[in-house]
Scaffold this active site. Structure first.
Site, PDB file in Angstrom:
ATOM      1  N   ARG A 181       3.283  -1.178  -3.340  1.00 42.17           N
ATOM      2  CA  ARG A 181       2.649  -2.479  -3.110  1.00 42.17           C
ATOM      3  C   ARG A 181       3.290  -3.460  -4.087  1.00 42.17           C
ATOM      4  NH1 ARG A 181      -1.784   1.230  -3.381  1.00 42.17           N
ATOM      5  NH2 ARG A 181      -2.917   1.414  -1.399  1.00 42.17           N
ATOM      6  N   LYS A 203      -4.395   0.686  -6.427  1.00 40.32           N
ATOM      7  CA  LYS A 203      -5.700   0.077  -6.208  1.00 40.32           C
ATOM      8  C   LYS A 203      -6.789   0.882  -6.901  1.00 40.32           C
ATOM      9  CE  LYS A 203      -5.128  -2.438  -1.854  1.00 40.32           C
ATOM     10  NZ  LYS A 203      -5.614  -2.573  -0.463  1.00 40.32           N
ATOM     11  N   HIS A 271       5.676  -6.972   1.742  1.00 39.94           N
ATOM     12  CA  HIS A 271       4.805  -5.922   2.260  1.00 39.94           C
ATOM     13  C   HIS A 271       5.456  -5.205   3.436  1.00 39.94           C
ATOM     14  CE1 HIS A 271       0.988  -3.879   2.200  1.00 39.94           C
ATOM     15  NE2 HIS A 271       0.818  -4.076   3.491  1.00 39.94           N
ATOM     16  N   ARG A 274       7.413  -2.317   2.290  1.00 40.00           N
ATOM     17  CA  ARG A 274       6.562  -1.128   2.100  1.00 40.00           C
ATOM     18  C   ARG A 274       6.387  -0.414   3.437  1.00 40.00           C
ATOM     19  NH1 ARG A 274       2.118   1.298  -0.697  1.00 40.00           N
ATOM     20  NH2 ARG A 274       0.159   1.369   0.477  1.00 40.00           N
ATOM     21  N   HIS A 297      -2.819   5.811  -0.400  1.00 41.59           N
ATOM     22  CA  HIS A 297      -3.945   5.519   0.491  1.00 41.59           C
ATOM     23  C   HIS A 297      -5.113   6.453   0.180  1.00 41.59           C
ATOM     24  CE1 HIS A 297      -1.138   3.715   3.796  1.00 41.59           C
ATOM     25  NE2 HIS A 297      -1.484   2.826   2.894  1.00 41.59           N
ATOM     26  N   TYR A 306       1.334   4.502  10.836  1.00 43.88           N
ATOM     27  CA  TYR A 306       2.782   4.661  10.877  1.00 43.88           C
ATOM     28  C   TYR A 306       3.234   5.748  11.847  1.00 43.88           C
ATOM     29  CZ  TYR A 306       2.491   1.856   6.666  1.00 43.88           C
ATOM     30  OH  TYR A 306       2.216   0.854   5.780  1.00 43.88           O
TER      31      TYR A 306
END
Length: 338
Positions: A181, A203, A271, A274, A297, A306
């Protein structure tokens, strides 16, 4: 984190809990704050506790107390979502862009409301029954992520030039190979690079360690040879002012090099690099659970966006179907018999 001085005690305690106990980032905590402040402002209007006003920002919620929280019903939450869908107008660059927030924007507010009432019920114990247990989330339209092809990615790397070539090349190489990210890349420190690994702070302040391939190692070595040695500066990537490069500067340099490579600057972004890394990895044999770990994630279904890749296995499976070589019969010409 914002001091939230204009915030009722119960909401302030909820925000502190998420930052200090759950370890959520200040950005996430601020999103909770903005979402719940909007919800409580709506409730005060909906219940006619204030006079009609067009000045949304002037609605004070400091008086929201335990009894107010206890009185919230599921139907009021759905009324709030209807308001967001029909009347609330998103703003971009100060311009009204039409009535109604998107399904994804409304879904985020649903998540904030769910989290707050779960806290009020299970942690703060100010409500006996959670009114939003049966709350449905708006169904967001699923779209496939945009990404560069392998050939376009190579073209992008080959186009990088200029005064900060080594730095920019290393940044874009990490995007394309590690799927970071932009906030993760911007936050990298020199100490995070250890031989063949990089420590990434993702995150929710969750750390993960990624292995660096030869391209990343070489690009970082080339950059570190020219990176100015500034006493006390721990950031890996520096700006021209010899400070940690900003997220905005990273956006700008990526757009610059996309344009130099003849790629659509409006269509692609940091992004999307990524997304490119994820797409190329998945299409070249990386399984989806490993990709989940690489991308950081929390949930597998986030990574599964994806799985649209045309892998060689899927292509082979399609060709193996015995009906795959059947062609339509030629159209009969009028007047001709069998």
């Amino acid at each position: 984190m914002n001091s939230f001085e204009d915030t009722p005690v119960i909401l302030r305690e909820f925000l502190i809990y998420h930052e200090s106990i759950r370890g959520h980032s200040p950005k996430t905590v601020n999103e909770y704050y903005f979402d719940l402040r909007m919800f409580f402002r709506f409730l005060k209007m909906h219940r006619k506790l204030i006079s009609a006003t067009n000045d949304w920002e002037s609605i004070d919620i400091i008086d929201i107390d335990r009894s107010f929280i206890q009185s919230v019903t599921l139907s009021e939450v759905y009324a709030f979502l209807a308001y967001l869908s029909r009347q609330r107008t998103p703003k971009r660059t100060g311009v009204q862009t039409g009535a109604g927030l998107s399904a994804s924007a409304r879904a985020r507010k649903v998540a904030s409301i769910r989290s707050f009432f779960k806290y009020a019920s299970n942690k703060a114990h100010i409500i006996e029954e959670n009114p939003v247990l049966e709350l449905d989330s708006p169904r967001a339209k699923k779209s496939l992520p945009r990404y560069l092809s392998e050939r376009e990615s190579i073209r992008l790397l080959e186009s990088i030039d200029g005064d900060y070539r080594e730095r920019d090349y290393a940044i874009i190489t990490l995007f394309l190979n590690c799927g970071l990210r932009i906030s993760e890349l911007q936050g990298l420190n020199l100490a995070d690079i250890k031989e063949e690994t990089v420590r990434v702070l993702g995150k929710g302040n969750k750390e993960r360690v990624l292995f660096l391939n030869d391209a990343c190692i070489y690009a970082l070595q080339e950059y570190l040879m020219v990176r100015p040695n500034i006493a006390g500066e721990k950031a890996l990537f520096l700006s021209r002012r010899l400070q940690r490069i900003s997220i905005q500067s990273i956006h700008v340099l990526v757009k610059k090099h996309l344009g130099a490579a003849g790629l659509d600057r409006d269509k692609y972004s940091s992004h999307k690099l990524r997304h490119t890394a994820a797409t190329l990895m998945l299409g070249n044999g990386v399984d989806v659970r490993t990709l989940q770990e690489v991308l950081g994630h929390d949930h597998l279904n986030t990574t599964q966006i994806y799985t649209h890749i045309e892998s060689s296995e899927l292509r082979s499976a399609a060709k193996a179907n015995p009906l795959g070589k059947i062609k339509p019969a030629k159209k009969k010409e009028p007047g001709k018999s069998e």
